[in-house]
Design a protein around this motif. Structure first.
Motif, mmCIF file in Angstrom:
data_model
loop_
_atom_site.group_PDB
_atom_site.id
_atom_site.type_symbol
_atom_site.label_atom_id
_atom_site.label_comp_id
_atom_site.label_asym_id
_atom_site.label_seq_id
_atom_site.Cartn_x
_atom_site.Cartn_y
_atom_site.Cartn_z
ATOM 1 N N SER A 140 4.344 -20.116 -38.120
ATOM 2 C CA SER A 140 4.793 -20.011 -36.736
ATOM 3 C C SER A 140 4.482 -21.289 -35.955
ATOM 4 O O SER A 140 5.258 -21.676 -35.088
ATOM 5 C CB SER A 140 4.161 -18.804 -36.056
ATOM 6 N N HIS A 146 7.304 -23.526 -34.217
ATOM 7 C CA HIS A 146 7.198 -23.878 -32.803
ATOM 8 C C HIS A 146 7.236 -25.398 -32.624
ATOM 9 O O HIS A 146 7.928 -25.899 -31.721
ATOM 10 C CB HIS A 146 5.916 -23.291 -32.219
ATOM 11 N N LEU A 170 13.436 -22.099 -27.750
ATOM 12 C CA LEU A 170 12.056 -22.505 -27.482
ATOM 13 C C LEU A 170 11.383 -21.540 -26.513
ATOM 14 O O LEU A 170 10.242 -21.128 -26.731
ATOM 15 C CB LEU A 170 12.018 -23.932 -26.933
ATOM 16 N N ARG A 214 10.601 -18.242 -28.221
ATOM 17 C CA ARG A 214 9.448 -18.388 -29.108
ATOM 18 C C ARG A 214 8.158 -18.394 -28.303
ATOM 19 O O ARG A 214 7.157 -17.807 -28.704
ATOM 20 C CB ARG A 214 9.604 -19.670 -29.925
ATOM 21 N N GLN A 215 8.165 -19.073 -27.155
ATOM 22 C CA GLN A 215 6.958 -19.140 -26.338
ATOM 23 C C GLN A 215 6.616 -17.783 -25.729
ATOM 24 O O GLN A 215 5.449 -17.461 -25.553
ATOM 25 C CB GLN A 215 7.111 -20.194 -25.240
ATOM 26 N N GLU A 253 4.533 -15.393 -28.044
ATOM 27 C CA GLU A 253 3.109 -15.664 -28.284
ATOM 28 C C GLU A 253 2.240 -15.066 -27.258
ATOM 29 O O GLU A 253 2.191 -14.669 -26.306
ATOM 30 C CB GLU A 253 2.852 -17.167 -28.358
#
Length: 58
Positions: free
Chosen positions: A3, A7, A51, A54-55, A58
């Motif tokens: 991951s 990222h 992006l 993906r952020q 988390e």
């Protein structure tokens, strides 16, 4: 681990797209005067969405 690599790759791709957009700006201005548009904004938007998605995971 994967991951983090994913990222980092997305972030690098995003930065590369921004750089290409800046470098291609004179070409884009000339193309627009000729009546043609370059789809760099679409590529940048797609990479930015990936992006941000993906952020938010988390």
């Amino acid at each position: 681990m994967i991951s983090r690599v994913y990222h980092a790759t997305l972030f690098a791709l995003y930065q590369l797209c921004i750089l290409i957009g800046i470098v291609a700006m004179p070409l884009a201005i000339a193309a627009r005067q000729a009546g043609v548009t370059l789809p760099i904004h679409r590529v940048l938007a797609n990479v930015e969405d990936a992006l941000e998605a993906r952020q938010s995971e988390e």
